[in-house]
Enzyme design. Structure first.
Site, PDB file in Angstrom:
ATOM      1  CG  ASP A 338      27.562  42.836  59.001  1.00  0.00           C
ATOM      2  OD1 ASP A 338      28.066  43.791  58.379  1.00  0.00           O
ATOM      3  OD2 ASP A 338      28.186  42.196  59.860  1.00  0.00           O
ATOM      4  CG  ASP A 694      55.536  50.954  24.446  1.00  0.00           C
ATOM      5  OD1 ASP A 694      54.516  51.657  24.392  1.00  0.00           O
ATOM      6  OD2 ASP A 694      55.666  49.896  23.822  1.00  0.00           O
TER       7      ASP A 694
END
Length: 895
Positions: A338, A694
């Site tokens: 808007d 990791d």
């Protein structure tokens, strides 16, 4: 009354299909209610007996979160491998895999549970209310406390809180697409329908989860919770939210790795058996290869990234209702918003009254404007709370001189988005009645006589100046005691009321920021086209064209879909027109966000891929939204979009680095196991290598992201990942084979030395290569990693070098290495990084990678997404919902 009817009286069990066929008073009688509603005591007793009006729970469930951690195919593979290793007597492998599992599951659980607790707090903070009659007085209650027999008032934009038999209606239209799939609104009327009518033909009822598109109504609740039609559908979906595109892509990637791991493991196992290697040793080695090729901590990295992103967004004043919506926000490429409060300041001020005739003064015109407001005159003069912004500005400007005692309002027709006007029947000091109508100039002028050129010029001048204009017209209404829309005719224009809402100072910078992110901003406003165009012009927005509400209605769906992609401004559009535009933009391939804060925005928010609202919005708007901004600012939204894209970019970094290096290393191990007379690395050493690698990657969620990676939405593309893996994996293998040759032919290494040398080379190359793969730029010189990633990576390399030289070396199966090896290792690492940079430059210069690297096909969210989002409104902390029998609230919930 028949015996059957007598048995059914005062029962809370009444199918909606039967209620639709009965007269309203019969339904009330059956439910033991009345037009004045239930008493508070009756409502409490029914709530205790039937249970809350809920189909969802929003309390964070630790066990459920823990269970979801094991849904990843990668973790399932780890569990199976750990079990087999333990069964085969390899305790070392089982321990290493167990540590990997604990780290992955622990991190995933911690982050997701924390996110669910935050979501629970948000649910508890945002309450959803319904207006009911109890004991003849209007009360505001939580929607979950509604029971059969409650008499409910509903108005424009409201989400119907239960299955309701209508008692009275006023121009009522209802959007039932979430139940019926029908895009056109359904007209409603209290008159009974014929027996055997289908759900979509029950015009005398409104259903839970549907939206009031226009008008209003009063009705009696017939079914709540799981007994309602929408409740049955929501319960059928279960408590789990439907998966987003991000989650689905993650699952597809996991299955790709699973397929590669199974194929490679099987081939290695068969090859080792053909070479007459021991069965147990071959199986353990094959299982280690299967684990080694998978990025074991992917679930943990993803959840850490999302949790980090949630906290970052909260600091940027963006609240995310659901964790994975962050990626959806980054996926957005069309934003429909808007105008008021986003491009403008949102502080509407009254600047003047322009009478259409010299016979009317400015003060008289202002008085007419004040008369044509919906609130009570005396209350409006005291406070403007709850009024629409234009009326509030009018009362703040001229209310002091207005005397409410002079006027008596006889009747009122509320504003609606079809008529775009408000009308009152009013009498001054006992004089004759007069009809006063106020609304959009185009609509008011159509009810008056021919518009003179001077009046049109006056109106055009105000529109060209960017002012918001409301027209006022009137006529005598002698003899009328009430009015209908049919009485809005033969009016005489009194004049125009002029308002101003200035553009925001930072709006242009915010629009430029969104444009730089590849997001097309479109304006949907109920204001005049010229006003919207003026605001956009002042902000430097290059318009692709303007469509008015009349244009939208004149176009077919196919024509509107094509035109809406190009248009920038949609002016004088109604709530249902906004929703239609959003739906067609989605169907044309865009990931569409809608930003709104009013009741009239609810329909469009429900239709969008990403519903965005603000903390000061109406409950209906906030309920429909996925994202809630604490400030109504496009700049804040742009920050949120960048955060969503940053999270995805960092997730993909881990995926690309893990798959390429893991694939290369495991391919090298597989080849060496066939060629050598001994295993190139023991199963436990492979797993330890991967655990170290990791662990360093857990710093990726906090890594910096290159600016160009934020300029367009990115998506999962398995083909791209596969191409990357099959190019950079073999490059890694080349240097592994070079290390094999060095150890065998230069240093004449025994198995323990060979394994130590390859362990160190492997951990060094695959860890340091992070800095090349994390960016398309030249690493360090044009793209600097975060301090956390740099520290973690160097720490992992140091640990990888230390372990084969430490007192643990013998336990791990390593022998000491000669000093010249480390000089050769340094040279190989440098050469490896240079070769990767050359390969990277070639790879990204190819046509297949020229577009944003992970472009996805058209994606459309399934209906289940919208059903689940709507169902979150009907949610309590703890509840047992079982279709077909009473819902019992637990004591904890009742407390």
């Amino acid at each position: 009354m028949s015996d059957l009817k007598l048995q059914e009286r005062h029962s809370t069990q009444l199918p909606i299909t039967e209620a639709a066929c009965l007269q309203p008073d019969q339904v009330l009688d059956h439910l033991g209610s009345s037009p004045a509603g239930l008493t508070n005591q009756e409502a409490s007793e029914r709530l205790a007996e039937i249970g809350p009006n809920a189909v969802r729970t929003h309390r964070a469930n630790g066990w459920a979160v823990l269970g979801r951690q094991f849904a990843s195919p990668i973790l399932i593979l780890l569990i199976i491998t750990a079990g087999l290793s333990l069964f085969l007597g390899d305790a070392t492998n089982s321990i290493v895999i167990g540590v990997i599992l604990l780290v992955s599951v622990g991190l995933g659980f911690t982050n997701e549970f924390r996110a669910e607790r935050a979501s629970e707090a948000l649910h508890s903070r945002v309450t959803h209310r319904a207006v009911v009659l109890r004991e003849g007085t209007t009360q505001d209650v939580n929607v979950t406390d509604l029971v059969p027999g409650d008499v409910v008032h509903l108005s424009l934009g409201a989400i119907v809180p239960a299955d309701i038999r209508l008692l009275s209606t006023k121009n009522l239209l209802c959007d039932e697409s979430i139940l019926t799939g029908e895009s056109l609104p359904a007209g409603k009327d209290p008159a009974p329908v014929a027996h055997g009518a289908a759900l979509g033909d029950l015009a005398s009822c409104v259903f839970m989860g549907t939206v009031i598109q226009s008008g209003g109504c009063t009705g009696v609740v017939v079914a709540t919770g799981g007994r309602a039609e929408f409740g049955r559908i929501a319960l059928g979906l279960g408590e789990r939210q439907p998966q987003t595109e991000f989650q689905l892509g993650l699952k597809r990637f996991s299955f790709l790795l699973l397929q590669v791991a199974i194929a490679l493991t099987t081939l290695i196992f068969i090859a080792n058996l053909l070479l007459h290697r021991p069965l147990i040793e071959s199986l353990l080695f094959s299982l280690a290869i299967a684990v080694g090729i998978t990025p074991q901590l992917l679930p943990a990295v993803v959840s850490t990234s999302l949790a980090t992103g949630t906290r970052q967004l909260a600091r940027r004043k963006v609240l995310v209702k659901r964790l994975v919506c962050i990626e959806d926000l980054g996926d957005m490429d069309i934003l429909v918003t808007d105008k008021t409060g986003t491009l403008t300041e949102g502080r509407i001020s009254f600047t003047g009254a322009l009478p259409a005739s010299p016979d009317l003064s400015d003060v008289e015109l202002l008085t007419l404007g004040l008369l044509a407001t919906e609130t009570d005159y005396a209350e409006a003069k005291q406070s403007t709370a709850g009024q629409n912004p234009l009326d509030a500005a009018l009362w703040e400007s001229g209310g002091a001189a207005f005397d409410p005692a002079r006027f008596e309002r006889l009747d009122l027709i509320d504003f609606d988005h079809q008529r775009r006007r408000t009308s009152v029947l009013v009498r001054e000091a006992g004089g004759p009645a007069r009809l006063v109508t106020k609304g959009a100039p185009e609509n008011i002028l159509a009810l008056c006589g021919p518009t003179s050129p001077s009046v049109q010029a006056l109106l055009d001048e105000q529109f060209d100046a960017g002012s918001r204009v409301v027209a006022v017209a009137t006529r005598p209404a002698t003899g009328l005691s009430s009015i209908t829309p049919d009485d809005e005719k033969d009016l005489v224009l009194a004049g125009f009321l002029v308002f101003l809402d200035r553009p925001k100072a930072n709006a242009k910078a915010s629009l430029d920021q969104l444009a730089a992110l590849g997001i097309a901003v479109k304006i949907a406003t109920g204001d005049n086209a010229k006003v919207a165009e003026k605001v956009c012009s002042e902000l430097g927005v290059i318009s692709g064209g303007t469509l008015t509400g009349a244009d939208v209605d004149a176009l077919s769906d196919a024509e509107l879909a094509a035109t809406a992609r190009k248009a920038t401004i949609f002016a004088r559009v109604s709530p249902e027109q906004k929703a239609r535009i959003i739906s067609l933009l989605r169907q044309s391939g865009g990931a569409v966000g809608f930003m709104g804060d009013g009741v009239n925005d609810a329909l469009a928010l429900h239709k969008a891929d990403i519903g965005i609202s603000v903390d000061s919005a109406t409950d209906v708007a906030k309920d429909a939204a996925d994202i809630v901004l604490l400030e109504k600012d496009l700049g804040v939204l742009a920050e949120g979009v960048m955060e969503g894209r940053r999270i995805f970019a960092n997730t993909i970094k881990y995926v690309l680095m893990g798959t390429s290096s893991n694939f290369g290393n495991m391919f090298s191990a597989a080849t060496a196991s066939v060629v050598l007379s001994f295993l190139p690395m023991l199963p436990g050493q492979i797993l330890l290598n991967n655990l170290l690698y990791d662990s360093g990657q857990l710093a990726i969620p906090g890594d910096r992201v290159d600016k160009e990676q934020l300029l367009a939405p990115s998506h999962w593309n398995i083909a791209f990942i596969r191409r990357f893996m099959f190019l950079f994996g073999p490059i890694s293998s080349v240097f592994d084979f070079a290390t094999f040759g060095l150890m065998l032919f230069v240093f004449n290494a025994v198995p323990g030395e060979f394994r130590a040398g390859w362990f160190i080379e492997s951990i060094a190359t695959q860890t340091l290569i992070i800095f090349a793969i994390r960016t398309r730029r030249v690493p360090f010189l044009r793209s600097r990693p975060s301090l956390g990633l740099l520290s973690a990576s160097l720490g992992v390399v140091a640990a990888g070098i230390f372990l084969p030289l430490s007192p643990l070396a013998g336990l791990l199966g390593f022998d000491p290495l000669p000093v010249p090896f480390f000089l050769a290792l340094l040279g190989m690492v440098v050469l490896y990084m240079v070769l990767v940079e050359l390969a990277k430059s070639w790879f990204f210069s190819r046509t297949a990678q020229q577009a944003p690297p992970l472009t996805a096909p058209v994606r459309r969210r399934p209906d289940t997404h919208h059903i689940s989002r709507r169902a979150s409104r009907f949610s309590v902390p703890v509840v047992a919902v079982v279709p077909g029998r009473p819902v019992r609230r637990r004591r904890k919930a009742a407390a």
